[in-house]
Design a protein around this motif. Structure first.
Motif, PDB file in Angstrom:
ATOM      1  N   PHE A 149       0.833  -1.212   0.000  1.00 41.82           N
ATOM      2  CA  PHE A 149       0.000   0.000   0.000  1.00 41.82           C
ATOM      3  C   PHE A 149       0.863   1.256   0.000  1.00 41.82           C
ATOM      4  O   PHE A 149       0.618   2.196  -0.762  1.00 41.82           O
ATOM      5  CB  PHE A 149      -0.943   0.002   1.214  1.00 41.82           C
ATOM      6  N   GLN A 150       1.879   1.273   0.874  1.00 38.48           N
ATOM      7  CA  GLN A 150       2.723   2.462   0.973  1.00 38.48           C
ATOM      8  C   GLN A 150       3.514   2.689  -0.319  1.00 38.48           C
ATOM      9  O   GLN A 150       3.786   3.822  -0.692  1.00 38.48           O
ATOM     10  CB  GLN A 150       3.679   2.337   2.157  1.00 38.48           C
ATOM     11  N   SER A 151       3.867   1.607  -0.993  1.00 40.40           N
ATOM     12  CA  SER A 151       4.605   1.728  -2.257  1.00 40.40           C
ATOM     13  C   SER A 151       3.681   2.031  -3.424  1.00 40.40           C
ATOM     14  O   SER A 151       4.150   2.269  -4.546  1.00 40.40           O
ATOM     15  CB  SER A 151       5.362   0.427  -2.560  1.00 40.40           C
ATOM     16  N   GLN A 152       2.369   1.987  -3.170  1.00 44.62           N
ATOM     17  CA  GLN A 152       1.344   2.245  -4.194  1.00 44.62           C
ATOM     18  C   GLN A 152       1.423   1.229  -5.336  1.00 44.62           C
ATOM     19  O   GLN A 152       1.281   1.573  -6.514  1.00 44.62           O
ATOM     20  CB  GLN A 152       1.476   3.676  -4.741  1.00 44.62           C
ATOM     21  N   ILE A 153       1.665  -0.026  -4.977  1.00 42.42           N
ATOM     22  CA  ILE A 153       1.723  -1.079  -5.995  1.00 42.42           C
ATOM     23  C   ILE A 153       0.709  -2.185  -5.692  1.00 42.42           C
ATOM     24  O   ILE A 153       0.773  -3.271  -6.267  1.00 42.42           O
ATOM     25  CB  ILE A 153       3.141  -1.690  -6.102  1.00 42.42           C
TER      26      ILE A 153
END
Length: 924
Positions: free
Chosen positions: A494-498
């Motif tokens: 989620f934090q890496s937006q992947i």
């Protein structure tokens, strides 16, 4: 050959040297009269395999563990095969008698059936289905018998027919001559036409050149379509034993033990290894990196099969692609190598030598031998890593698995499924892949472009989460944040937006497309190993300029401009870091609760890293246990076994299916003297905790203990410290106090080197010194070796006889609990495991890790039946019941707890004086 015994039949009731009768029930052929503990070991092993359970077996080094495993397991396999043949014979006999009965009148049964009405119909249907199933089983048995007979006849023919070998050799010589003439023809044509002319031919003129000729017969041989051997491709896997260990040297030693055993002549054994160990193609071997060798091999294999990509099919005659093939990938020769392997037991070195001699690939040839083999010997990675297992053709269904040297099995599985990538690798891969896409954009299909863009986006986000930019030099990008942060897999995604990208599909694309191999070839063709540009416009221009440059310079002179590559530890970085990144992407597909992602910031983007840490190795080991019939986890030192039960076995199988067996040692009880020392010569309590061990008076006390020991212990003394740093600190302190000088008057001092390539030299000098002292005599009575727990000399090194008359353990080598990885593992266990005897699982983990390391180190001394040594555990905490009970049984039952140094020293002096007298009398 004896009647009823085909090729590969195992020694049965025939007499063997020293054959042992385990529990009066099973005949265990043995090369000599076995020890009673070996008989117990084999009998218990047999029972576990027969019952289909999981056994944790401990047999100290020097007790003949390998031979016990071989003779116990292969005796079970012998009996299992015999029972299977008897059952087959019974079923086939029943079928024959059933056919006779069918020819007799059935009026009675018909009348009974009419009387029963509808109930009779149900009975008839049930009987019909049962007969149908029985007939299907009989048909399978007949087919299996035919296959087995064909295989046995083939192997027997090879075993005794020398003419076949000469015919095969003659065929190889003919092929060599044909290849030499073909190469000569190519060279003549090249000389006549000139290389420049060949390069400048346009597409229309290229149509005039003859395509490479290959007859239909050659295609059949290369593709394995020979009619006579077609059945071999579909060969059923016979019941077999998979034996694995840590290193190739341990596997080679095991194979040599098999060769010497009563089973050595008849057993069908195959040794498996990686391409790196088995490849005989020098062109591929020189690539060095395992992944490069693997990808190059797969590519050449595809070329050999003549498969074309969609792009090549569509382009048709416009472009002719030069395809490199492996000359050793000859199906006919690999079949010959397979049969040679099955006929006579060979280790890896012998397999490679045979591959070179027969011009056949040992890697694939050995894999072809797996179905018919009875014993498969392979390294840990090949069995424990699921994708490697599948790719190697290993089928564990209903087979037996033996994992030897398994004391570090949990750590091994954790390491196999963990992965780490540095920021420099991420930036490098992004730049290389971007230029690759720009260079071949017009030739790539839409799906290829889609997946490449997804991978580029993933790389960009990974660098971004480390605080960097993929379009800038990672070495020049400073990071203000420092330290470590742990995240769950989902939080990281989620934090890496992947989180919107299907990593399973990306992983499969990387695997099937061999994109990392293509990228390596691209970089290899155009230049450097790292490509980092300022911005995308300059990247596009640079790619175009370099492409135009190749038209004038030729491919050898072209080079992609790049930043210099740093070299770490004298090793050049891998040409395509995408290979390592693929492992990280694969790890991210694990279940959220089974792992963590560690973000590690180290000054610059290049030095920072992302690491996947596996927390639950049981999820991967469970797949092995659920498939196999039975499993044996064996080692010289398996204590404490609670880790195996709780961290590996509890989630896969019930506690009632796990059997523990630990045998004693073959040495007499008075040949070992283990002592727990609670206080030193000046009555100082010995407690080498992290807070107290640095105190000068504690280091002085340890020095006095060693000084007294060196006065009474002959030969070699090995002293283990908790870490390299503490060993260096103590050594420096003793130098300053003059203690080292005093110790050197009795023992020459050696230190364990940090570099692995220096270990053999230090050991050789240490051994030479002890031998010289025992022969010459004088004031110096031997040598003192400072070693480190978990270092190069705490595992796999034998300090037998005079090399290790006393082993000293300084303190308790607890792991660094400040390590983020260990802290996360502790937290995970506390959440998922129950408390044991009121203790939290995290505390048990720390204690178990410590005692596993201790047990491995102190086991270095006693190596055979007549060996003797003393063991000194220098810390009063070893006397605590929870710690004491985790010592190996054969050491624990002989351990003496000494509250004062005087009592301990008296016992040590008496022990070594008596042994010295016995040693002299035996020598005289």
């Amino acid at each position: 050959m004896e009647p009823g015994r085909g090729a590969g039949a195992l020694p049965g009731t025939e007499k063997a040297a020293g054959a042992a009768q385990g529990k009066g029930r099973v005949n265990f052929p043995f090369p000599y009269t076995p020890y009673s503990i070996q008989e117990d070991f084999m009998a218990n092993l047999y029972d576990v395999l027969e019952a289909g359970k999981v056994g944790i077996f401990e047999s100290p080094t020097g007790t003949g563990k390998s031979l016990s495993l071989i003779c116990g397991a292969l005796s079970w396999l012998r009996d299992f095969e015999e029972k299977k043949k008897q059952e087959e014979a019974r079923l086939l006999a029943d079928e024959h008698s059933g056919q006779d009965k069918q020819q007799q009148p059935t009026s009675c049964s018909a009348e009974a059936s009419n009387c029963q009405g509808s109930a009779g119909e149900l009975v008839w249907i049930t009987e019909f289905m049962q007969k149908k199933e029985e007939q299907a089983m009989v048909d399978r048995l007949k087919e299996e018998q035919i296959r087995r007979k064909k295989r046995e006849d083939r192997l027997e023919k090879i075993r005794h027919n020398v003419q076949l070998k000469y015919a095969s050799k003659r065929k190889r010589l003919e092929d060599d001559e044909t290849q030499r003439l073909l190469q000569l023809s190519k060279e003549i044509l090249s000389t006549e036409l000139g290389s420049d002319v060949l390069e400048q031919l346009d597409h229309e003129e290229e149509e005039l050149i003859l395509a490479e000729y290959e007859s239909d017969e050659e295609k059949k041989v290369e593709l394995g379509l020979d009619d006579d051997d077609d059945d071999d491709l579909e060969e059923e896997h016979v019941t077999k034993i998979y034996y694995c260990s840590r290193t190739h040297s341990q596997l080679a030693q095991f194979v040599h033990e098999v060769q010497k055993s009563p089973f050595g002549e008849e057993i069908r054994l195959v040794s498996l290894g990686s391409r790196q160990n088995l490849c005989v193609n020098e062109e591929v071997r020189h690539l060095g990196a395992v992944q490069l060798i693997n990808d190059r091999c797969v590519e050449m294999q595809k070329n050999k099969h003549g498969k074309k990509s969609e792009g090549e099919e569509s382009e048709g005659k416009k472009r002719r692609v030069s395809r490199a093939v492996c000359p050793f990938y000859s199906y006919e020769q690999m079949q010959f190598l397979r049969d040679e392997v099955l006929v006579k037991v060979k280790d890896i070195e012998q397999l490679v030598a045979l591959g070179k001699e027969t011009k056949a690939c040992p890697y694939y040839g050995s894999r072809y031998a797996i179905p018919a083999a009875q014993l498969v010997v392979l390294p840990y990675q090949m069995l424990l890593h699921e994708s490697t297992r599948c790719a190697s053709g290993i089928k564990l269904k209903d087979q037996v698995v033996i994992i030897d040297e398994a004391h570090n099995l949990i750590d091994t599985i954790t390491c196999i499924y963990s992965a780490e990538v540095r920021g420099s690798q991420l930036c490098c891969a992004h730049s290389q892949l971007l230029q690759y896409m720009e260079r071949y954009r017009k030739r790539l299909k839409a799906k290829n472009l889609m997946y490449i863009k997804q991978i580029l986006y993933l790389l960009e986000r990974f660098v971004s989460i480390l605080g960097g930019n993929v379009n800038q030099n990672p070495n020049a990008q400073s990071i203000s944040q420092a330290g470590t942060e742990l995240k769950s897999i989902n939080d990281f995604l989620f934090q890496s937006q992947i989180d919107n990208i299907n990593l399973f599909k990306v992983q499969r694309y990387c695997e099937k497309s061999l994109i990392s191999r293509k990228l390596f070839g691209f970089v290899e063709r155009y230049g450097a190993t790292s490509v980092v540009k300022i911005n995308k416009e300059k990247q596009k221009m640079a790619g175009l300029q370099n492409f135009l440059l190749t038209l004038h310079q030729g491919p050898d002179k072209a080079a992609i401009q790049c930043h210099p590559v740093e070299v770490e530890d004298g090793q050049p970085k891998m040409a395509s870091p995408l290979m390592q990144i693929e492992g990280f992407l694969s790890a991210l597909t694990s279940a959220n609760q089974d792992g963590r992602v560690i973000l590690n910031w180290q000054g610059t983007v290049a030095k920072s890293s992302l690491k996947f840490l596996l927390l639950n190795p049981a999820v991967h080991f469970a797949k092995v246990l659920k498939e196999c019939r039975a499993a044996i986890i064996a080692g010289g030192t398996m204590q404490p076994v609670s880790d195996f039960r709780e961290q590996l076995l509890s989630c896969a199988i019930g506690a009632d299916r796990v059997v523990e067996f630990s045998c004693g040692h073959v040495i007499p009880p008075d040949n070992i003297l283990p002592i727990i020392l609670c206080s030193g010569p000046s009555n100082q309590q010995l407690e080498f905790t992290y807070q107290k061990r640095d105190l000068p008076h504690m280091m002085d006390e340890m020095g006095r203990i060693l000084g007294n020991l060196c006065n009474v212990v002959p030969g070699g003394v090995v002293c283990f410290f908790p870490s390299y740093e503490y060993e260096k600190q103590v050594y420096t302190h003793w130098e300053g106090t003059g203690l080292l000088t005093r110790l050197a008057t009795k023992k020459k001092i050696f230190q364990e080197p940090k570099k692995a390539n220096q270990v053999e030299q230090v050991l050789a000098e240490y051994t030479k010194c002890i031998k010289r002292c025992s022969q010459v005599g004088g004031h110096v009575t031997g040598a003192l070796l400072f070693s480190v727990v978990g270092g190069k000399m705490s595992e796999g090194i034998n300090f037998s006889d005079d090399l290790g008359r006393c082993v000293v353990m300084v303190g308790m080598p607890y792991p660094n609990i400040k390590s983020p990885e260990l802290q996360e593992k502790m937290a995970y266990l506390d959440k998922t495991m129950p408390r044991t005897a009121g203790q939290p699982p995290s505390k048990m983990l720390i204690e178990n890790l410590c005692m596993k390391a201790v047990n491995q180190s102190i086991g270095r001394a006693i190596r055979h039946q007549k060996d003797f040594a003393s063991i000194l555990l220098v810390d009063h905490r070893y006397a605590r019941p929870s710690v004491f009970n985790k010592l190996p049984q054969w050491i624990k039952e002989r351990t003496e707890i000494k509250p004062t140094f005087g009592l301990a020293f008296a016992a040590l002096r008496k022990f070594h004086h008596e042994k010295k007298s016995c040693y002299r009398s035996e020598a005289s």
